[in-house]
Structures are given as structure tokens and as C-alpha cells.
Design a protein around this motif. Structure first.
Motif, PDB file in Angstrom:
ATOM      1  N   VAL A  56      31.537  59.391  23.482  1.00 25.54           N
ATOM      2  CA  VAL A  56      30.514  58.366  23.243  1.00 25.54           C
ATOM      3  C   VAL A  56      29.609  58.257  24.469  1.00 25.54           C
ATOM      4  O   VAL A  56      30.044  58.508  25.605  1.00 25.54           O
ATOM      5  N   LYS A  57      28.355  57.924  24.202  1.00 23.55           N
ATOM      6  CA  LYS A  57      27.406  57.696  25.298  1.00 23.55           C
ATOM      7  C   LYS A  57      27.107  56.195  25.347  1.00 23.55           C
ATOM      8  O   LYS A  57      26.740  55.596  24.327  1.00 23.55           O
ATOM      9  N   LEU A  58      27.299  55.579  26.515  1.00 25.41           N
ATOM     10  CA  LEU A  58      27.012  54.154  26.696  1.00 25.41           C
ATOM     11  C   LEU A  58      25.769  54.004  27.567  1.00 25.41           C
ATOM     12  O   LEU A  58      25.759  54.422  28.729  1.00 25.41           O
ATOM     13  N   LEU A  59      24.708  53.431  26.986  1.00 28.31           N
ATOM     14  CA  LEU A  59      23.457  53.209  27.699  1.00 28.31           C
ATOM     15  C   LEU A  59      23.268  51.710  27.933  1.00 28.31           C
ATOM     16  O   LEU A  59      23.362  50.914  26.987  1.00 28.31           O
ATOM     17  N   VAL A  60      22.995  51.334  29.167  1.00 27.90           N
ATOM     18  CA  VAL A  60      22.693  49.947  29.536  1.00 27.90           C
ATOM     19  C   VAL A  60      21.253  49.942  30.041  1.00 27.90           C
ATOM     20  O   VAL A  60      20.935  50.582  31.041  1.00 27.90           O
ATOM     21  N   SER A  61      20.389  49.217  29.345  1.00 24.15           N
ATOM     22  CA  SER A  61      18.948  49.302  29.623  1.00 24.15           C
ATOM     23  C   SER A  61      18.454  48.073  30.377  1.00 24.15           C
ATOM     24  O   SER A  61      18.814  46.938  30.044  1.00 24.15           O
ATOM     25  N   THR A  62      17.609  48.317  31.371  1.00 21.74           N
ATOM     26  CA  THR A  62      17.071  47.201  32.157  1.00 21.74           C
ATOM     27  C   THR A  62      15.705  47.561  32.733  1.00 21.74           C
ATOM     28  O   THR A  62      15.215  48.680  32.559  1.00 21.74           O
ATOM     29  N   ALA A  63      15.111  46.594  33.410  1.00 17.24           N
ATOM     30  CA  ALA A  63      13.821  46.811  34.077  1.00 17.24           C
ATOM     31  C   ALA A  63      14.062  47.474  35.434  1.00 17.24           C
ATOM     32  O   ALA A  63      15.110  47.271  36.047  1.00 17.24           O
ATOM     33  N   ARG A  64      13.077  48.223  35.933  1.00 17.87           N
ATOM     34  CA  ARG A  64      13.298  48.877  37.227  1.00 17.87           C
ATOM     35  C   ARG A  64      13.388  47.847  38.359  1.00 17.87           C
ATOM     36  O   ARG A  64      14.102  48.070  39.336  1.00 17.87           O
ATOM     37  N   SER A  65      12.731  46.710  38.212  1.00 15.38           N
ATOM     38  CA  SER A  65      12.844  45.674  39.250  1.00 15.38           C
ATOM     39  C   SER A  65      14.254  45.080  39.267  1.00 15.38           C
ATOM     40  O   SER A  65      14.797  44.780  40.333  1.00 15.38           O
ATOM     41  N   VAL A  66      14.861  44.922  38.093  1.00 19.47           N
ATOM     42  CA  VAL A  66      16.243  44.438  38.015  1.00 19.47           C
ATOM     43  C   VAL A  66      17.188  45.528  38.503  1.00 19.47           C
ATOM     44  O   VAL A  66      18.156  45.252  39.228  1.00 19.47           O
ATOM     45  N   TYR A  67      16.900  46.766  38.124  1.00 20.96           N
ATOM     46  CA  TYR A  67      17.734  47.912  38.538  1.00 20.96           C
ATOM     47  C   TYR A  67      17.824  47.978  40.061  1.00 20.96           C
ATOM     48  O   TYR A  67      18.900  48.178  40.626  1.00 20.96           O
ATOM     49  N   GLU A  68      16.676  47.805  40.724  1.00 22.92           N
ATOM     50  CA  GLU A  68      16.670  47.882  42.199  1.00 22.92           C
ATOM     51  C   GLU A  68      17.533  46.788  42.811  1.00 22.92           C
ATOM     52  O   GLU A  68      18.290  47.026  43.754  1.00 22.92           O
ATOM     53  N   ARG A  69      17.437  45.576  42.271  1.00 21.96           N
ATOM     54  CA  ARG A  69      18.259  44.475  42.790  1.00 21.96           C
ATOM     55  C   ARG A  69      19.739  44.707  42.492  1.00 21.96           C
ATOM     56  O   ARG A  69      20.604  44.474  43.343  1.00 21.96           O
ATOM     57  N   ALA A  70      20.036  45.155  41.286  1.00 21.93           N
ATOM     58  CA  ALA A  70      21.430  45.422  40.913  1.00 21.93           C
ATOM     59  C   ALA A  70      22.002  46.569  41.744  1.00 21.93           C
ATOM     60  O   ALA A  70      23.188  46.556  42.096  1.00 21.93           O
ATOM     61  N   SER A  71      21.154  47.524  42.064  1.00 26.52           N
ATOM     62  CA  SER A  71      21.602  48.656  42.880  1.00 26.52           C
ATOM     63  C   SER A  71      21.980  48.190  44.279  1.00 26.52           C
ATOM     64  O   SER A  71      23.002  48.608  44.838  1.00 26.52           O
ATOM     65  N   ARG A  72      21.163  47.296  44.842  1.00 28.97           N
ATOM     66  CA  ARG A  72      21.464  46.777  46.187  1.00 28.97           C
ATOM     67  C   ARG A  72      22.771  45.986  46.198  1.00 28.97           C
ATOM     68  O   ARG A  72      23.449  45.905  47.215  1.00 28.97           O
ATOM     69  N   LEU A  73      23.132  45.419  45.063  1.00 32.49           N
ATOM     70  CA  LEU A  73      24.388  44.663  44.952  1.00 32.49           C
ATOM     71  C   LEU A  73      25.580  45.564  44.638  1.00 32.49           C
ATOM     72  O   LEU A  73      26.715  45.085  44.515  1.00 32.49           O
ATOM     73  N   GLY A  74      25.323  46.863  44.464  1.00 35.12           N
ATOM     74  CA  GLY A  74      26.407  47.805  44.166  1.00 35.12           C
ATOM     75  C   GLY A  74      26.813  47.837  42.700  1.00 35.12           C
ATOM     76  O   GLY A  74      27.804  48.494  42.332  1.00 35.12           O
ATOM     77  N   LEU A  75      26.090  47.121  41.840  1.00 40.40           N
ATOM     78  CA  LEU A  75      26.475  47.014  40.435  1.00 40.40           C
ATOM     79  C   LEU A  75      26.226  48.297  39.655  1.00 40.40           C
ATOM     80  O   LEU A  75      27.004  48.658  38.757  1.00 40.40           O
ATOM     81  N   ILE A  76      25.134  48.998  39.988  1.00 39.81           N
ATOM     82  CA  ILE A  76      24.814  50.240  39.270  1.00 39.81           C
ATOM     83  C   ILE A  76      25.904  51.283  39.527  1.00 39.81           C
ATOM     84  O   ILE A  76      26.343  51.986  38.610  1.00 39.81           O
TER      85      ILE A  76
END
Length: 390
Positions: free
Chosen positions: A307-327
């Protein structure tokens, strides 16, 4: 129509051919659907960004505006395009589609449109204020801006939103005034918990009230802005209205009840009866809070290989989530966090044997219509559980 000196200069071509065409389009909308007046706007959000949606005719339209010196006068953001700019391979994009898509983004950027590529510009990119006048396309975003934020916007099309951005004006319609009062009360004596519950309720309210502004009344309601975002997307799928009212004190002569049978009928239509091959959450794009919750559930887990699991978000949210280690947490589990796009505007191909599971009524409705594949709706946690190894 009475025009200001600046508007007359636009109409006479003083600011270039693109601005002249844009003001003509806004005036035509004001004459046809509005009060014969214009209103200055604080920001715009344009749709029609994916090559899948606008094709070569749309590119010619944008090229014409660029050649005519078109440039936005207010902050303007972009709706999603056909793929994640950093992961086009996930969407089966060929070179032809890739080049055409990048051309559209480049043309919009040359006119001053920010490359945000999201249906949730209100999180970080284009934060509207209560009482401000906007020109927003993308039905879920316009409904959210009006109903949750308290701003004023028509439910613009891609071309009319871009024309408004270039002129800094929108057609003054009912949606820009306090005439936008509720026309029908819809009582929903239901227990709502998951995002999918709110999405399905919005979808059903839109069926009941396709051309009237609803006042939705829900008992013992616990809601968040994210849940109202999902309601907005479901409602915009089946209603042409640009807003709803929620638990507001107002005298409305007509009342309709949402029955459990109506909700059950939607759930039965999109019930999961086979193992999913693709699971998609993030329509509309996930917030940071939603990403946090998904990361907590996937921490230390593994996504099944089939199965492929895709979680979709905005790039501005992605950048913040990435800094938090969530991605990192989510992708270590084997899921893909995507940005810039969604399934509805992507060229992703699904076969008859594929089964899509989502928590969004909007995604279910459009993907079923576009692909003919089996589509099912489940709660957010059900979507994640179905993706994980036992």
C-alpha cells in the motif's frame, strides 16, 4: 457604473493591456452577478494552476497576460499544481506534463503570484483578517475564509481571481456585504468526532442546501478550525454557496433536519470492502497539528509494502513540520509526505483494481468520477491503521 480615476485609467489601458483586460472581466462579473460596483481587496488566491485542469488554452491565457504586462497589485497565492515539485516521480508525470506544469508556475510567478501551491493559504501564506475583502478561488478556501475567519470573498474562478489580483478589485456581490444572511436552518443532531465525520456532514449539508446559505446547528459540538476546514471542503463539493453559518442566533423561516439515514447513505456508498492499495489524507492540506498527530501514530511503525500512504500538506506547513522532525518520523515509517499538490489535480493513474481509502468526501467524490476506481471513506485513524503492518 461609477469608477474611480485609477479604474478609468485601467480601462483606458494606461496600466497595460493585461490590466485593461482584467478590469473588463471584473466589471463584467459586477454587472452580471453583483451590485454594479467594485470593492478593493486585500489579497487574492488563484486556482487553475494544474496543467491537468487548464491545459494549453490556459497557458495561452496566462502568456497573454504576461505579454500585456500583467502584475498583481495585492498579495496573491497559488492553489496546488499537478505534482510535488520535489517528488514528481510519485505521480507518474511524464516530461511533457512536467514542462507544461513548470511553465504555468513560471508565468504566474512572473506576474507576482507567490509559489505557495496550497488549498490552505490561510495557515501561513495568505492569512486573512476578519472583515477584510478578498478575491479567493478554491471553494474550500473561500468558504473557510468567509465562514470561519469572517472575511468577505466571492467564490471566484481562477480567471476572475487573477483579474482581481491584477486590478486589486473584485465585483461587489452579496458575499462582500452583510446581506449574506442565512436562508435555511439545518439541524444536525449527530455525534461528530473524526475529520471524516465533518467532511461527510459538509457534503450532506451541501446536497440539502445547494443554492441557499445554510445556518448549521449542531448540539454538543466540539470543533476546531481544522474540523471546520474539512466541513468547508465537503460543503463546497456539493453546494454552490460561498459560506455557511454555524450555531448563529438568527431568525430563519425554513428548517431542515439532517437525518442519520442521510449520513449512513454516504458512508455506505463509500464503504471499504477490499484492502486499500492507496491511502490519502490531507484534503484539504494538513495543518501542523494534523501532521503532529499522524507522526505520533506512525512513530516506530511500518507501512505495509502493498500500500502507498500519502499525507498531503502545504509547503509552508511542510517546512515547519520538517524543522520539528515530524516529516522524518512519518517517512521513516514508509509513508510519503507530499506538498504542492493533491490527488484531485494530479495526473496520477489508478486502475480498476486499485482501491483508494481517504478521509475526505471531496477526494472520494472527484477521484471516483475521474478514475472509476473503487473509493472508500474512513476515519483518520482507520486510514492510518489500514496502512500499517500488523
Amino acid at each position: 457604473m461609477k469608477l474611480s480615476r485609477e479604474e478609468k485609467l485601467m480601462l483606458n489601458g494606461f496600466y497595460g493591456e493585461a490590466c485593461k483586460k482584467a478590469i473588463k472581466l471584473v466589471l463584467a462579473v459586477a454587472d452580471s452577478y453583483g451590485y454594479g460596483k467594485l470593492v478593493r481587496i486585500r489579497s487574492a488566491h488563484t486556482s487553475g494552476v494544474s496543467y491537468k485542469n487548464i491545459g494549453d488554452a490556459g497557458i495561452e491565457f496566462l502568456e497573454d497576460l504576461v505579454k500585456g504586462g500583467g502584475h498583481v497589485r495585492v498579495k496573491t497565492t497559488m492553489n496546488p499544481c499537478g505534482f510535488d515539485l520535489d517528488k514528481p516521480w510519485l505521480f507518474g508525470v511524464d516530461e511533457h506534463f512536467f514542462m507544461k506544469q513548470m511553465k504555468i508556475i513560471n508565468l504566474l510567478e512572473r506576474m507576482g503570484v507567490k509559489v505557495t501551491l496550497t488549498c490552505t493559504p490561510y495557515y501561513f501564506d495568505n492569512d486573512p483578517r476578519r472583515g477584510s475583502h478578498l478575491a479567493w478561488a478554491e471553494s474550500s478556501a473561500a468558504i473557510y475564509a468567509n465562514s470561519v475567519v469572517g472575511a468577505y470573498t466571492n467564490r471566484e474562478s481562477g480567471p476572475s481571481a487573477l483579474a482581481a489580483a491584477i486590478t486589486g478589485r473584485a465585483a461587489l456581490t452579496r458575499e462582500h456585504t452583510d446581506d449574506r444572511r442565512p436562508e435555511v436552518t439545518i439541524k444536525a443532531p449527530l455525534k461528530l468526532s473524526d475529520y471524516s465525520d465533518w467532511s461527510i456532514l459538509g457534503y450532506v449539508v451541501g446536497i440539502i442546501s445547494p443554492d441557499e446559505i445554510p445556518l448549521v446547528k449542531i448540539k454538543k459540538m466540539v470543533y476546531s478550525k481544522d474540523k471546520l476546514k474539512h466541513f468547508s471542503a465537503g460543503f463546497g463539493t456539493t453546494s454552490s454557496m460561498a459560506l455557511f453559518w454555524l450555531n448563529h442566533d438568527s431568525d430563519v423561516p425554513k428548517t431542515i433536519d439532517v437525518t442519520p439515514a442521510e449520513i449512513k447513505a454516504v458512508k455506505s456508498r463509500w464503504a471499504l470492502t477490499r484492502k486499500p492499495t492507496l491511502i490519502f489524507v490531507g484534503c484539504p492540506h494538513c495543518s501542523v497539528q494534523e501532521i503532529k498527530a499522524i507522526a505520533r501514530r506512525l512513530q516506530g511503525k511500518r507501512v505495509r509494502r502493498d500500500v502507498k500512504l500519502l499525507v498531503s500538506t502545504a509547503r509552508s506547513v511542510y517546512e515547519r513540520a520538517s524543522r520539528l522532525g515530524l516529516i522524518d518520523v512519518i517517512e521513516r515509517a514508509g509513508a510519503h509526505v507530499i506538498k504542492d499538490t493533491c490527488l484531485v489535480v494530479s495526473p496520477i493513474q489508478l486502475s480498476k483494481s486499485d482501491v483508494l481509502l481517504t478521509d475526505s468526501a471531496k477526494t472520494a467524490y472527484y477521484i471516483e468520477a475521474m478514475t472509476g476506481s473503487m473509493v472508500a471513506i474512513g476515519g483518520r485513524m482507520q486510514c492510518l491503521e489500514e496502512a500499517l503492518e500488523p
